[in-house]
Design a protein around this motif. Structure first.
Motif, PDB file in Angstrom:
ATOM      1  N   CYS A 127       0.836  -1.201   0.000  1.00  0.00           N
ATOM      2  CA  CYS A 127       0.000   0.000   0.000  1.00  0.00           C
ATOM      3  C   CYS A 127       0.868   1.248   0.000  1.00  0.00           C
ATOM      4  CB  CYS A 127      -0.917  -0.026   1.228  1.00  0.00           C
ATOM      5  SG  CYS A 127      -1.848   1.483   1.489  1.00  0.00           S
ATOM      6  N   SER A 128       0.886   1.976  -1.121  1.00  0.00           N
ATOM      7  CA  SER A 128       1.717   3.183  -1.186  1.00  0.00           C
ATOM      8  C   SER A 128       1.140   4.303  -0.322  1.00  0.00           C
ATOM      9  CB  SER A 128       1.851   3.664  -2.633  1.00  0.00           C
ATOM     10  OG  SER A 128       0.635   4.181  -3.108  1.00  0.00           O
ATOM     11  N   THR A 129      -0.192   4.351  -0.205  1.00  0.00           N
ATOM     12  CA  THR A 129      -0.818   5.362   0.649  1.00  0.00           C
ATOM     13  C   THR A 129      -0.284   5.258   2.072  1.00  0.00           C
ATOM     14  OG1 THR A 129      -2.834   5.284  -0.680  1.00  0.00           O
ATOM     15  CG2 THR A 129      -3.025   6.236   1.512  1.00  0.00           C
ATOM     16  N   CYS A 130      -0.117   4.022   2.539  1.00  0.00           N
ATOM     17  CA  CYS A 130       0.345   3.796   3.907  1.00  0.00           C
ATOM     18  C   CYS A 130       1.841   4.076   4.056  1.00  0.00           C
ATOM     19  CB  CYS A 130       0.086   2.349   4.318  1.00  0.00           C
ATOM     20  SG  CYS A 130      -1.546   1.718   3.924  1.00  0.00           S
ATOM     21  N   ASP A 131       2.625   3.673   3.076  1.00  0.00           N
ATOM     22  CA  ASP A 131       4.060   3.527   3.326  1.00  0.00           C
ATOM     23  C   ASP A 131       4.990   4.325   2.421  1.00  0.00           C
ATOM     24  OD1 ASP A 131       3.197   1.683   5.206  1.00  0.00           O
ATOM     25  OD2 ASP A 131       3.440  -0.022   3.854  1.00  0.00           O
ATOM     26  N   ALA A 132       4.466   5.038   1.427  1.00  0.00           N
ATOM     27  CA  ALA A 132       5.349   5.711   0.465  1.00  0.00           C
ATOM     28  C   ALA A 132       6.321   6.677   1.136  1.00  0.00           C
ATOM     29  CB  ALA A 132       4.515   6.445  -0.584  1.00  0.00           C
ATOM     30  N   GLN A 144      14.616   7.182  -1.859  1.00  0.00           N
ATOM     31  CA  GLN A 144      15.203   5.837  -1.879  1.00  0.00           C
ATOM     32  C   GLN A 144      14.787   5.101  -3.152  1.00  0.00           C
ATOM     33  OE1 GLN A 144      15.181   3.624   1.851  1.00  0.00           O
ATOM     34  NE2 GLN A 144      14.697   5.483   2.988  1.00  0.00           N
ATOM     35  N   VAL A 145      15.262   3.863  -3.279  1.00  0.00           N
ATOM     36  CA  VAL A 145      14.985   3.056  -4.470  1.00  0.00           C
ATOM     37  C   VAL A 145      14.017   1.932  -4.094  1.00  0.00           C
ATOM     38  CG1 VAL A 145      15.980   1.558  -6.247  1.00  0.00           C
ATOM     39  CG2 VAL A 145      17.253   3.561  -5.427  1.00  0.00           C
ATOM     40  N   VAL A 146      12.909   1.826  -4.830  1.00  0.00           N
ATOM     41  CA  VAL A 146      11.960   0.751  -4.549  1.00  0.00           C
ATOM     42  C   VAL A 146      11.623   0.008  -5.835  1.00  0.00           C
ATOM     43  CG1 VAL A 146      10.920   1.979  -2.589  1.00  0.00           C
ATOM     44  CG2 VAL A 146       9.879   2.158  -4.860  1.00  0.00           C
ATOM     45  N   ALA A 147      11.160  -1.230  -5.650  1.00  0.00           N
ATOM     46  CA  ALA A 147      10.644  -2.022  -6.766  1.00  0.00           C
ATOM     47  C   ALA A 147       9.138  -2.160  -6.592  1.00  0.00           C
ATOM     48  CB  ALA A 147      11.302  -3.403  -6.786  1.00  0.00           C
ATOM     49  N   VAL A 148       8.419  -2.121  -7.712  1.00  0.00           N
ATOM     50  CA  VAL A 148       6.984  -2.378  -7.730  1.00  0.00           C
ATOM     51  C   VAL A 148       6.773  -3.582  -8.636  1.00  0.00           C
ATOM     52  CG1 VAL A 148       4.714  -1.519  -8.409  1.00  0.00           C
ATOM     53  CG2 VAL A 148       6.365   0.034  -7.331  1.00  0.00           C
ATOM     54  N   GLU A 208       0.100   2.740  -8.209  1.00  0.00           N
ATOM     55  CA  GLU A 208       0.956   2.758  -7.025  1.00  0.00           C
ATOM     56  C   GLU A 208       2.376   3.222  -7.387  1.00  0.00           C
ATOM     57  OE1 GLU A 208      -0.410   1.196  -3.479  1.00  0.00           O
ATOM     58  OE2 GLU A 208      -1.413   2.680  -4.708  1.00  0.00           O
ATOM     59  N   ALA A 209       2.851   2.803  -8.553  1.00  0.00           N
ATOM     60  CA  ALA A 209       4.177   3.247  -9.007  1.00  0.00           C
ATOM     61  C   ALA A 209       4.193   4.759  -9.234  1.00  0.00           C
ATOM     62  CB  ALA A 209       4.574   2.510 -10.288  1.00  0.00           C
ATOM     63  N   GLU A 210       3.099   5.297  -9.762  1.00  0.00           N
ATOM     64  CA  GLU A 210       2.992   6.751  -9.960  1.00  0.00           C
ATOM     65  C   GLU A 210       3.097   7.486  -8.623  1.00  0.00           C
ATOM     66  OE1 GLU A 210      -0.718   7.359 -11.886  1.00  0.00           O
ATOM     67  OE2 GLU A 210       0.000   6.830 -13.883  1.00  0.00           O
ATOM     68  N   THR A 211       2.401   6.967  -7.610  1.00  0.00           N
ATOM     69  CA  THR A 211       2.441   7.584  -6.279  1.00  0.00           C
ATOM     70  C   THR A 211       3.841   7.523  -5.694  1.00  0.00           C
ATOM     71  OG1 THR A 211       0.137   6.990  -5.864  1.00  0.00           O
ATOM     72  CG2 THR A 211       1.491   7.480  -3.932  1.00  0.00           C
ATOM     73  N   LEU A 212       4.479   6.371  -5.794  1.00  0.00           N
ATOM     74  CA  LEU A 212       5.814   6.192  -5.229  1.00  0.00           C
ATOM     75  C   LEU A 212       6.841   7.083  -5.911  1.00  0.00           C
ATOM     76  CD1 LEU A 212       5.573   2.336  -4.828  1.00  0.00           C
ATOM     77  CD2 LEU A 212       6.064   3.925  -2.964  1.00  0.00           C
ATOM     78  N   ALA A 213       6.648   7.338  -7.203  1.00  0.00           N
ATOM     79  CA  ALA A 213       7.600   8.179  -7.934  1.00  0.00           C
ATOM     80  C   ALA A 213       7.624   9.614  -7.408  1.00  0.00           C
ATOM     81  CB  ALA A 213       7.267   8.167  -9.420  1.00  0.00           C
ATOM     82  N   LYS A 214       6.575  10.017  -6.707  1.00  0.00           N
ATOM     83  CA  LYS A 214       6.543  11.361  -6.114  1.00  0.00           C
ATOM     84  C   LYS A 214       7.471  11.459  -4.901  1.00  0.00           C
ATOM     85  CE  LYS A 214       1.751  11.971  -7.576  1.00  0.00           C
ATOM     86  NZ  LYS A 214       0.341  12.051  -7.130  1.00  0.00           N
TER      87      LYS A 214
END
Length: 423
Positions: free
Chosen positions: A244-249, A255-259, A269-275
């Protein structure tokens, strides 16, 4: 009894955090909430402990990540049969409808009744069907083995359900549907369907507690994901593995993450994390995306790298996620450095195994129906993710529920045609 010190680290908009808080409130457990998305000091406290996700609950210093009911019961000294609400009435104002007070245990009265309409599954299809059936004066029962574990119930954000203008969690939306059906007189019970017998006019549904009898049945069990997990996934959940990106982004700022995923949810979710993140690597296990998922927004984002036909074999680390083992499109194993991994793997299959040969199904287990959602057995209907739909969406499942209930009303009352509900 030992005094309990309970601290819940939460995030705004996190459905699992809401489950933890609801569980504690229902059992009369006092707790201190520390919202890590609002207060930086709480966010920093989690990072110091190498915890990269919410909810994180401390019970007398012992950590529980996510919502783990059995672990809560053990650490809080609760039995699994503890009533859902033991808070003295003076401490609560009008109780809010939740899955825990909508769904009741099966009792003898339920087993003695012959229902006009029984829906197996309480998700959007089953709940919508219950609204229409109960409002149409059919004596209605909904059976669900895990009301808070369905696809909609665990969806963290819904913003496109017609008529619901605000963003809500899937569980909120589903509970509203179920509460509406209950207001019209539908009953809800929590139980597991073991088998069915549709050979007679009165259909029989076998559950652990006995036999449910019905004049018509709606199969609305939805679909389920395969139980296999990636090696290391369970070990590092909440410590670099997230859903859940809302919870944990926010934990992955710079940092570097994998989706990992091949569906619309993974893309969003990848769009959210890219922010937040320095780099987002999206691994698509297949060549093509599912449904109407569109990669164009990610392809234009310089912080996102897309890897088709790449699979995650293993998640590695010491206290938290540090690396992933990837099988590339060339069938080569590589080790990538990442700070976290977000999983959105599909592979949903209809949960219809309990039907055996009671109705006709296709090779993947989807129930075969006509335009009125009738199966090959008179008085038995199927819809939602139990049938093969063009795309899986809550609104489509809800529409199926309405059609099935109106078809069932026609069957029970022996009408020559469907009668719509206009008002």
């Amino acid at each position: 009894m030992e005094k309990l010190e309970v601290i819940v680290y939460s995030s705004t908009g996190c459905p699992y955090c809401e489950k933890v808080k609801a569980f504690l409130k229902e059992h009369g457990i006092e707790f201190e909430e520390r919202n890590a998305s609002i207060h930086k000091e709480y966010f920093d406290q989690l990072k110091e402990r190498k915890i990269f996700g919410t909810p994180a609950t401390l019970i007398n210093g012992k950590l529980v990540l996510g919502f783990q009911e059995k672990k809560f019961n053990k650490l809080l000294g609760l039995s699994e049969t503890t009533p859902a609400s033991v808070t003295p009435p003076t401490q609560v104002e009008a109780p809010e409808e939740t899955a825990d007070n909508i769904f009741q245990p099966v009792n003898q009265r339920v087993l003695d009744e012959v229902y006009d309409f029984v829906t197996i599954g309480g998700g959007p299809a089953g709940a919508s069907a219950a609204v229409y059936a109960a409002r149409g004066k059919l004596k209605t029962l909904v059976i669900d083995k895990a009301p808070k574990a369905g696809t909609l119930a665990i969806t963290h954000k819904i913003a496109n359900y017609p008529g619901v203008r605000e963003e809500v969690t899937g569980l909120e939306l589903l509970t509203r549907m179920q509460a509406q059906a209950k207001d019209f007189g539908a009953e809800f019970v929590r139980s597991t369907v073991l088998s069915v017998n549709f050979s007679d006019e009165i259909k029989k549904i076998e559950i652990a507690e006995g036999t449910i009898q019905a004049k018509s049945v709606f199969i609305a069990v939805g679909a389920k994901a395969p139980s296999s997990k990636i090696k290391g996934e369970e070990e590092f959940t909440g410590r670099g593995v997230s859903y859940c990106s809302t919870c944990d982004a926010a934990f992955y700022q710079d940092q570097v993450v994998a989706v990992v995923g091949d569906n619309d949810e993974a893309i969003h979710e990848a769009e959210t994390l890219a922010k937040y993140c320095k780099e987002v690597k999206i691994l698509i296990p297949t060549e093509q995306l599912k449904g109407d998922a569109d990669l164009s927004s990610l392809e234009a984002n310089p912080k996102v790298k897309i890897f088709r036909r790449h699979r995650v074999r293993e998640i590695l680390g010491t206290d938290n996620v540090e690396k992933i083992v990837v099988l590339t499109d060339k069938k080569e194993e590589q080790i990538w450095d990442v700070d976290g991994i977000f999983l959105y793997l599909g592979g949903m299959k209809p949960g219809t195994d309990f039907l055996n040969g009671a109705v006709m199904r296709d090779e993947e287990g989807y129930v075969l129906v006509d335009e009125y959602l009738r199966t090959n057995i008179d008085g038995v209907f199927a819809g939602g993710d139990a049938r093969r739909t063009p795309i899986k969406q809550a609104v489509i499942s809800a529409a199926d529920g309405a059609i099935a209930a109106l078809s069932a009303e026609q069957h029970v009352n022996k009408r020559t045609k469907l009668r719509p509900q206009y008002s």
